[in-house]
Design a protein around this motif. Structure first.
Motif: not given
Length: 298
Positions: A175-194
């Protein structure tokens, strides 16, 4: 003609949300993070498209009818007689916080494929939005990669909501590896503090922000519930206090926040200074807070 519209990609749900903290009576709502965001985007007044695979049964008809009622364009959705809509039961605790109690997906492998994506829509849209809700699945992951490729090819802004549901992943590492990989490809990223803490493997906001700054995300937004939110751009962090309301149900508050943010980027482009960025976040805080004042994400 100028390009218009937010294209949201995901999988539709039906949320069965408890009426109150007794968790004995449930209301039926269309749901899923990407559905919620597509609807809130439309409500804010931005042309909203939704891409998903629907069935031909009563449950799919319910979801489609609700989307059409909310003026979300579903013309590019794919219909399959075998597809069944996912459902989730959401319990509510005494303070109005949601708890995902049970999840049911009768057709887990019936998802949009790369061949289902309408490239012509990406030629006319302005912003592409997606979440992590289906990225645990091989088919959905490839479809999302292709959609991102189309978005970049046609010069669209891209927005990603990490929206992590660990129960759907085979393990935390994947989960961590996949989400980080896609986050690095976006212009805008939103996530909760946790989610920031989970992805950076920290338990401190300052440390988490320091680590995530190395990912090169142009515009990062961290939501912190009633405390407000934080915008990060070019190494600077801006904290904006939340709007105080009487929360009845927090389901979908983050999705409403995301819709508000992407609607501002869609209508006004990238904020050119901290004051404009702060204005974007204040608006998103207000919309996110408003979403908590009634039962249901919508």
């Amino acid at each position: 003609m100028s390009r218009q519209g937010v294209i949201s990609l995901g999988d539709a749900f039906i949320d069965y949300i408890s009426k109150d903290s007794t968790n004995t009576i449930f209301h039926k709502f269309p749901g899923g993070a990407t559905v919620n965001t597509a609807v809130w985007t439309s409500r804010i007044g931005v042309l909203s498209y939704y891409l998903t695979k629907l069935g031909t049964d009563e449950e799919s008809a319910f979801v489609e009818m609700e989307l059409v009622k909310e003026k979300v364009n579903v013309d590019y959705c794919v219909r399959s007689p075998e597809k069944r809509i996912c459902s989730v039961k959401v319990h509510i605790n005494q303070s109005g916080e949601r708890q995902f109690h049970s999840y049911n997906n009768p057709t887990p492998d019936l998802l949009l494929t790369t061949n289902d994506l309408p490239e012509k829509l990406f030629q006319q849209g302005k912003l592409f939005y997606f979440g992590s809700g289906t990225l645990f699945h091989d088919i959905a992951r490839e479809t999302t990669r292709q959609a991102l490729e189309y978005a970049r090819k046609w010069g669209m802004l891209t927005a990603f909501d990490t929206n992590i549901r660990l129960l759907r992943w085979e393990c935390e590492k994947k989960c961590r590896e996949t989400v980080i990989a896609f986050a690095k490809q976006a212009d805008i990223v939103k996530m909760a503090e946790d989610e920031l803490f989970f992805l950076t493997e920290t338990n401190n906001l300052e440390e988490g922000l320091q680590l995530i700054s190395e990912w090169g995300i142009p515009f990062l937004f961290i939501t912190m519930g009633g405390k407000g939110s934080c915008a990060v751009h070019k190494g600077r962090s801006i904290f904006i206090t939340g709007v105080q309301v009487k929360a009845v149900d927090t389901t979908g508050a983050g999705d409403a926040f995301m819709a508000a943010i992407i609607s501002r980027f869609h209508n006004h482009g990238m904020p050119q200074d901290d004051l404009k960025l702060e204005e974007f976040v204040r608006f998103a805080n207000e919309i996110g807070a408003r979403a908590t004042t009634k039962v249901g994400a919508l």
